[in-house]
Design an enzyme around this catalytic site. Structure first.
Site, PDB file in Angstrom:
ATOM      1  N   ASN A 234      12.037  57.638  53.408  1.00  0.00           N
ATOM      2  CA  ASN A 234      11.626  56.925  52.201  1.00  0.00           C
ATOM      3  C   ASN A 234      11.734  55.426  52.450  1.00  0.00           C
ATOM      4  O   ASN A 234      12.804  54.908  52.808  1.00  0.00           O
ATOM      5  CB  ASN A 234      12.532  57.306  51.017  1.00  0.00           C
ATOM      6  N   GLU A 235      10.617  54.736  52.274  1.00  0.00           N
ATOM      7  CA  GLU A 235      10.554  53.273  52.317  1.00  0.00           C
ATOM      8  C   GLU A 235      11.204  52.685  53.577  1.00  0.00           C
ATOM      9  O   GLU A 235      12.105  51.844  53.506  1.00  0.00           O
ATOM     10  CB  GLU A 235      11.183  52.668  51.062  1.00  0.00           C
TER      11      GLU A 235
END
Length: 881
Positions: A430-431
């Protein structure tokens, strides 16, 4: 021992839940608890699940909350647990300690013997306790947990994911602990915390289905064991729908993996929320004499999933438009130590809203939420805690131990959740695409360089497919395609996974809501063969902070100015965009519930991310919750917005109602304000509703086939607000003042601005000093450009007072005029010249006559832009001029 033993008749396994009788100590100890008898005598009695952390609180009305400034505990470090247990004798059996989670590192001793260490705070792990356990006698179980923040490269947690993230990692034994007894011949307990059984639907139709079952069997006995491995699918009526078996002879201490094929005629498919039908998958291990040596039994849904990059997700060939939420596992007063009934209550709230998908963020969640998703037909995005960072601060390469931990946590995620029909994909990150635009909490890289995430992502992608070829991988990005300053380089991490997910906060952290659609279309055009989803979107919403107009001023996305109405606006605008793009295989808003984090001081909360549609304590469903309930659910829904904005600043306002009724009527104090039919996006609006002085009882009634549905709110309009209009120009939330101001409203054109320095990542906003202002907070914001105001008023005479402040220009650079209903109020006004510089307030007043129910103000530039900071309109005394 006060534990309940679970051993159904004829079952070869038994489980004892170790919930009571624990003792706990936080921090360092004077004596070694492993070698010192009775060192735990003064420790605190606790039950498990348990965490010592309490994080995040709302500032208003602390008496109504469990978490307050005085009761929170953000300690990260070492905690000790002890348990004295006296298990019954189990001759010839194997015994295991099973921990559903221990955060974030756990060391376990039994009777002074170290059984093992587990690194990773989210997954189940088991330790063989057979040789250390003393049946019929008191046993001493010690567990040392450590949730130290991995900021120091020498910390014990330095190579344990997550390294960072916008959520708090609670410490403790926050999920259940069990003692499990098995036969020496058993389905393997050392399966990365999984069941030892992996089942995959390889084909499915209404006529037939095929399920491949892999069962890992081990013989921990001393001699050879001739065995039969039998797999069965049992339907909801208890009848066997399919069976297969295989013979095998196992030598001592030898594992084997058996593959069995189940062919099912006329299968009942698992069809999501429409029909979440579950079989029971049973795997038996039987010896040559026909004795049942072990059994693993779990629900199983027959289903196939296909995701098309142009058309979205298909479940058993039927298109499903996924609309879901992100979900964190904490709640006020309990942190992560939640019970299955807490998870069930959360699931009920989400289902009522019409959710059909959940993104389990940003780590592996427990079995209760997976089991409920199976039972109710919700589709799940599962992921590991590779969040934002994968190297120590200042390092450009991940350390080998961290890579190993990421691989371990991915294996555990897959082995423990692979049999759930609800699970669509494995999220590997994630990110991790900030590039050299890293936010403040991820700085510290040399020479402006940033670590490359792609080697680790490719490794995890390959591992996920090796462990489970049947499911795609996915990851969520933050930054690709966004506009950054010159010199910013963003890696295209989406290439590392099968499925794309975009976390995009247009209108909140960057850009405008209208930017979302073109941005998604550009991502789609860039990779037309990769399915794309939106994995996060939304805004903060404080239930005690309100605005009269969501366009009135700049939002403070990292500070206190976060009105509930703006959250609703962002969701309204985003959903209009998302529902028009069928190529999106799923959308997940952020977030279902407010949750704990320690990098935020925002809205009306401390250490809480307020983007939830429901508050941290689950007490308030914010207005935006009902927007989705009206759009996603078939349940009759009527909801008047703004119920918590009860003391109104203005006597005239718009009223917004979320309704999926064919016809919705609004009444005020018993008077009908008219009906609205089939409202677009389920948003019914009554414009310019004039409120009564005192109590205003609003009732919205929706017409449905079965029966009408009503919603009521009560607002108050004080005499002062009735007689006076005070507008804080350029402010989405009116500043505190000695007299009541409303936020910027009734304007047309112009842009909002402020002299204040906004908040940023927990750093508070800095209020500007405005010399000569009667209300400095009000004077610090402004509207500028070419603009006007049309203020609804009763006919009569009013005293108009305007406050002006020059933000930055020198004398002669800004010159403009002001008219009221066409009459000049100021001509060739040069604030800097008249005030003697910038950040100094001046006022202009005049008596104006109102005819026709409104006062039109025009701000007309002569040179540069017009500007105003405050507008005050008061009923004029008789004879005033």
């Amino acid at each position: 021992m006060s534990q309940a033993e679970v051993s159904p008749a004829g079952q070869p396994r038994s489980e004892i839940e170790l919930a009571q009788g624990w003792r706990f100590h936080l921090g360092a100890l004077a004596a070694d608890p492993v070698t010192t008898p009775h060192v735990d005598a003064t420790w605190q009695p606790v039950s498990v699940p348990h965490t010592w952390n309490r994080v995040g609180y709302y500032r208003p009305d602390p008496a109504s909350h469990v978490n307050t400034e005085q009761t929170i505990n953000k300690t990260q470090g070492v905690g000790w647990y002890s348990l004295r247990l006296t298990p019954a004798s189990a001759p010839g059996k194997r015994q295991w300690l099973e921990f559903d989670a221990a955060s974030r590192i756990a060391d376990v001793w039994l009777n002074g013997r170290k059984l093992g260490t587990h690194a990773g705070g989210f997954s189940r792990f088991r330790l063989d306790a057979t040789d250390a356990l003393r049946p019929g006698r008191e046993n001493m179980l010690l567990v040392r947990v450590d949730n130290t923040a991995p900021a120091d490269k020498d910390a014990a947690t330095a190579d344990v994911l997550p390294l960072t993230g916008d959520f708090f990692v609670h410490g403790g034994l926050y999920r259940p602990v069990r003692l499990i007894t098995t036969d020496p011949v058993h389905v393997d307990m050392a399966d990365f915390g999984g069941s030892g059984v992996a089942a995959t639907t390889v084909e499915a139709s209404t006529d037939k289905a095929r399920v491949n079952v892999q069962a890992r069997i081990i013989n921990d006995g001393r001699g050879r064991a001739p065995l039969r491995v039998i797999a069965k699918l049992v339907n909801a009526q208890g009848r066997v729908a399919a069976t297969a078996q295989q013979g095998v002879t196992l030598a001592a201490s030898t594992p084997t993996q058996q593959t069995l094929v189940l062919d099912v005629a006329q299968p009942h498919l698992w069809q999501g929320t429409k029909d979440p039908y579950l079989y029971t998958l049973v795997v038996d291990v039987v010896d040559a004499s026909g004795r049942l040596r072990d059994r693993v039994s779990q629900p199983f849904g027959i289903r196939t999933i296909r995701i098309d990059p142009a058309l979205g997700l298909f479940l058993n060939g039927e298109h499903i438009a996924l609309h879901g939420v992100g979900y964190h596992q904490d709640r006020e007063g309990k942190g992560w130590a939640i019970m299955p009934q807490d998870v069930a209550a959360d699931m009920a709230i989400m289902r009522e809203m019409g959710v059909n998908a959940i993104r389990l963020t940003h780590y592996q969640h427990g079995q209760p939420i997976h089991d409920l998703a199976d039972r109710y037909g919700l589709l799940v995005w599962d992921e590991i805690p590779l969040v934002s960072s994968w190297t120590r601060r200042g390092e450009l390469e991940p350390r080998p131990a961290l890579i190993a931990n990421a691989r371990q946590q991915l294996r555990e995620l897959i082995h423990q959740n692979g049999n759930h029909p609800s699970v669509v994909n494995w999220g590997i990150a994630n990110e991790v695409d900030f590039g050299n635009s890293f936010p403040a909490f991820l700085t510290g890289y040399p020479d402006g360089k940033s670590p490359d995430p792609m080697p680790l992502l490719r490794d995890l992608q390959a591992l996920a497919h090796a462990e489970d070829p049947s499911r795609p991988t996915a990851l969520a990005t933050c930054c690709e395609g966004r506009l950054f300053d010159q010199g910013t380089e963003i890696p295209t991490t989406a290439l590392a996974a099968n499925l794309g997910g975009a976390n995009r906060y247009f209108g909140w952290y960057f850009g405008k809501p209208a930017d979302l659609g073109p941005h998604l279309d550009a991502l789609r055009a860039k990779r037309p063969d990769q399915p794309l989803s939106v994995t996060e979107y939304g805004a903060g919403g404080a239930t005690t902070i309100h605005t009269d107009d969501v366009m009135g001023g700049p939002i403070d996305s990292r500070g206190r100015i976060q009105p509930e109405e703006y959250e609703s606006y962002i969701h309204e605008e985003a959903w209009k965009t998302l529902k028009q793009r069928p190529y999106l295989w799923g959308t997940w808003l952020w977030n279902s519930f407010d949750f704990a984090t320690t990098i935020r001081a925002e809205g009306d909360a401390q250490d809480i991310n307020t983007k939830g549609l429901v508050t941290y304590d689950r007490a308030i469903r914010k207005d935006a919750y009902y927007f989705y309930k009206a759009n996603w659910s078939t349940a009759p829904t009527v909801h008047i917005n703004g119920r918590r904005y009860a003391n109104r600043a203005y006597g005239v306002t718009d009223v917004r109602v979320y309704s999926n009724a064919s016809v919705t009527e609004l009444t005020l104090n018993g008077r009908s304000l008219g009906e609205r039919e089939a409202c677009s996006d389920r948003i019914c609006v009554w414009r310019n509703v004039a409120l009564d002085t005192g109590a205003n009882e609003l009732l919205a009634r929706g017409r449905f086939a079965a029966a009408p549905v009503e919603d009521r709110v009560s607002w108050q309009l004080g005499a002062d607000a009735r007689a006076n209009v005070r507008i804080d120009a350029g402010a989405i939330v009116a500043a505190p003042a000695t007299r009541r101001f409303g936020s910027d409203a009734f304007f047309d054109g112009g842009e909002a601005g402020t002299l204040n320095k906004p908040a940023d990542y927990g750093k508070p906003a800095v209020a500007a000093a405005v010399a000569g202002a009667r209300e400095p907070g009000v004077a610090a914001t402004y509207r500028h450009g070419r603009f006007g105001y049309s203020v609804p008023l009763r006919d009569g005479r009013y005293r108009l007072t305007l406050t002006f402040v020059e933000p930055s220009l020198a004398p002669g650079e800004r010159v403009f005029g002001v008219t009221a209903n066409g009459r000049p109020i100021a001509t060739a006004l040069d604030i800097a010249r008249e005030a003697g510089g910038t950040s100094r307030a001046i006022e202009r007043s005049a008596v104006v006559a109102v005819r026709g129910g409104k006062l039109d103000l025009a701000f007309v530039p002569v040179k540069g832009e017009a500007i105003v900071s405050a507008i005050e309109i008061a009923e004029a005394a008789r004879g005033a001029r």
